[in-house]
Motif scaffolding. Structure first.
Motif, PDB file in Angstrom:
ATOM      1  N   LYS A  51       0.646  -1.239  -0.122  1.00 12.01           N
ATOM      2  CA  LYS A  51      -0.068  -0.044  -0.051  1.00 12.01           C
ATOM      3  C   LYS A  51       0.758   1.272   0.046  1.00 12.01           C
ATOM      4  N   GLU A  52       2.128   1.250   0.470  1.00 11.36           N
ATOM      5  CA  GLU A  52       2.914   2.547   0.560  1.00 11.36           C
ATOM      6  C   GLU A  52       3.840   2.603  -0.662  1.00 11.36           C
ATOM      7  N   GLY A  53       3.487   1.763  -1.842  1.00  8.09           N
ATOM      8  CA  GLY A  53       4.312   1.714  -3.092  1.00  8.09           C
ATOM      9  C   GLY A  53       3.575   2.407  -4.099  1.00  8.09           C
ATOM     10  N   THR A  54       4.500   2.939  -4.938  1.00  5.74           N
ATOM     11  CA  THR A  54       3.791   3.445  -6.175  1.00  5.74           C
ATOM     12  C   THR A  54       4.607   2.938  -7.357  1.00  5.74           C
ATOM     13  N   ILE A  55       3.906   2.691  -8.677  1.00  8.08           N
ATOM     14  CA  ILE A  55       4.459   2.433  -9.789  1.00  8.08           C
ATOM     15  C   ILE A  55       4.035   3.283 -11.130  1.00  8.08           C
ATOM     16  N   ILE A  56       5.014   3.770 -11.678  1.00  8.73           N
ATOM     17  CA  ILE A  56       4.554   4.879 -12.875  1.00  8.73           C
ATOM     18  C   ILE A  56       5.045   3.958 -14.210  1.00  8.73           C
ATOM     19  N   LEU A  57       4.322   4.574 -15.230  1.00  3.88           N
ATOM     20  CA  LEU A  57       4.491   4.012 -16.627  1.00  3.88           C
ATOM     21  C   LEU A  57       4.327   5.114 -17.244  1.00  3.88           C
ATOM     22  N   THR A  58       4.937   5.211 -18.744  1.00  5.12           N
ATOM     23  CA  THR A  58       4.479   6.324 -19.597  1.00  5.12           C
ATOM     24  C   THR A  58       3.217   5.623 -20.206  1.00  5.12           C
ATOM     25  N   ALA A  59       2.467   6.589 -20.695  1.00  4.26           N
ATOM     26  CA  ALA A  59       1.296   6.014 -21.444  1.00  4.26           C
ATOM     27  C   ALA A  59       1.013   7.074 -22.522  1.00  4.26           C
ATOM     28  N   PHE A  60       2.298   7.299 -23.297  1.00  7.87           N
ATOM     29  CA  PHE A  60       2.157   8.135 -24.421  1.00  7.87           C
ATOM     30  C   PHE A  60       1.340   7.786 -25.556  1.00  7.87           C
ATOM     31  N   PRO A  61       0.580   8.525 -26.116  1.00  5.35           N
ATOM     32  CA  PRO A  61      -0.435   8.162 -27.248  1.00  5.35           C
ATOM     33  C   PRO A  61       0.296   8.736 -28.548  1.00  5.35           C
ATOM     34  N   LYS A  62      -0.640   8.377 -29.620  1.00  4.12           N
ATOM     35  CA  LYS A  62      -0.119   8.851 -30.803  1.00  4.12           C
ATOM     36  C   LYS A  62      -0.640  10.297 -31.080  1.00  4.12           C
ATOM     37  N   GLY A 114      -1.007   3.417  -6.993  1.00  2.20           N
ATOM     38  CA  GLY A 114      -0.303   3.154  -5.579  1.00  2.20           C
ATOM     39  C   GLY A 114      -0.643   4.441  -4.976  1.00  2.20           C
ATOM     40  N   LYS A 115       0.082   4.372  -4.022  1.00  3.66           N
ATOM     41  CA  LYS A 115       0.252   5.619  -2.704  1.00  3.66           C
ATOM     42  C   LYS A 115       0.260   6.961  -3.468  1.00  3.66           C
ATOM     43  N   TYR A 116       1.044   7.449  -4.489  1.00  8.81           N
ATOM     44  CA  TYR A 116       1.300   8.869  -4.767  1.00  8.81           C
ATOM     45  C   TYR A 116       0.596   8.949  -6.192  1.00  8.81           C
ATOM     46  N   ALA A 117      -0.231   8.039  -6.513  1.00  8.43           N
ATOM     47  CA  ALA A 117      -1.042   8.202  -7.786  1.00  8.43           C
ATOM     48  C   ALA A 117      -1.985   9.248  -7.810  1.00  8.43           C
ATOM     49  N   GLU A 118      -2.342   9.665  -6.895  1.00  2.65           N
ATOM     50  CA  GLU A 118      -3.700  10.721  -6.909  1.00  2.65           C
ATOM     51  C   GLU A 118      -2.736  12.078  -6.941  1.00  2.65           C
ATOM     52  N   TYR A 119      -1.814  12.250  -6.139  1.00  2.00           N
ATOM     53  CA  TYR A 119      -0.981  13.544  -6.238  1.00  2.00           C
ATOM     54  C   TYR A 119      -0.256  13.733  -7.501  1.00  2.00           C
TER      55      TYR A 119
END
Ligand SMILES: [Zn+2]
Length: 308
Positions: A51-62, A114-119
């Motif tokens: 719950k304390e972790g966060t994952i980030i990925l690019t989601a770049f579109p065309k 995860g945790k920092y997604a909203e911010y």
């Protein structure tokens, strides 16, 4: 067949732990055949970071050249109807993951769980720079990069390169790309100001002058894929230092490379020489590649805007 349990074991051996903030650069194909597909990989990762972790990925579109936006008026996106990422299978699966959030800057979005997604996603507004979200995660949450397969990038080169361009007064001339986005009743075109570096030039330098000197790095196998965990604060600093010493280090020596030969303020050729070279290539029979290069050159000449 690779199971969730074996992925958890591999990821822990690599050094992933509870509470981590991670930027993912994952070639799903490199991992191998995973039971129930790419979501199982994200499940395994979430199980470890908790719950304390966060994952980030690019989601770049065309995206499309901004001056040609007239031709794309029917293609309108919104936070309820975001564009499909073109940055790989893992980005698509992450965007559909429970409680996943997408940057408000839909023209340059990251998907965060995860945790920092909203911010992170609500603060990543249209006014912010494209890579702001990642810079913030590096600065505030000591983000690490987990790379599996693919090219040896650790997620910080765009940031380092842009920082140096701005600090040294250099720039890149290239088209701006964007999308139509609906917010409330208002539909507006949004484009981004971002530079592109030459992969060939950087990868050569990275293997020799940057990667071997990193202190915070761990390598191992996740499934069948070669995995590398790096501390982004360190790679960013190292890359910035390297480029800062001489920005022309980011030029490759391929005569056909439009980026290096023409697009930068420190490029070592010019539009005319490049065009003549491509016309000669046409005569030699390298038709497809030459036409592609001429088209990119013309886009640069007619639609190019100085960017940093
Ligand atoms: Zn190049």
């Amino acid at each position: 067949m690779i199971t969730r349990e074996s992925l958890v074991k591999d990821l822990i051996s690599l050094g992933i732990k509870s509470g981590d903030t991670l930027f993912l650069r994952i070639s799903y194909r490199a991992i191998g055949k995973v039971e129930e597909g790419p979501k199982t990989f994200l499940d395994a990762l979430m199980e470890i970071i908790g719950k304390e972790g966060t994952i980030i990925l690019t989601a770049f579109p065309k995206k499309y050249i901004s001056q040609l936006k007239f031709f794309h008026q029917k293609e309108v996106y919104s936070s309820e109807n975001p564009p499909k990422p073109i940055t790989g299978a893992m980005s698509v699966v992450a965007q559909a993951y429970p409680n996943a959030k997408l940057s408000r800057k839909i023209e340059f979005p990251f998907v965060v769980i995860g945790k920092y997604a909203e911010y992170l996603t609500t603060s990543h507004t249209h006014e912010k720079r494209g890579y702001w979200l990642l810079e913030e995660a590096i600065e505030k949450f000591d983000c690490y990069c987990l790379r599996i397969g693919g090219e040896c990038f650790t997620g910080t080169t765009h940031i380092a390169f842009t920082k140096v361009l701005r600090a040294t007064g250099n720039y890149q001339k290239k088209p701006k790309y964007g999308l139509y986005i609906r917010e409330g009743n208002c539909v507006k075109w949004y484009d981004t100001n971002n530079t592109i570096f030459c992969h060939t030039a950087f990868l050569k330098a990275n293997s020799k002058y940057i990667y071997p000197y990193l202190i915070h790095k761990k390598e191992g196998l996740v499934g069948n894929g070669h995995a590398v965990l790096t501390r982004m604060k360190e790679t960013l600093q190292k890359e910035e230092d390297y480029i800062n010493q001489d920005v022309s280090r980011m030029l490759c020596d391929n005569k056909e490379c439009l980026l290096c030969r023409v697009s930068f303020s420190f490029s070592d050729s010019n539009v005319i020489i490049y065009l003549v070279r491509q016309l000669l290539q046409l005569c030699k029979g390298n038709i497809r590649k030459a036409i592609q290069n001429i088209r990119s050159l013309l886009n640069n000449v007619f639609f190019g805007i100085k960017q940093q």
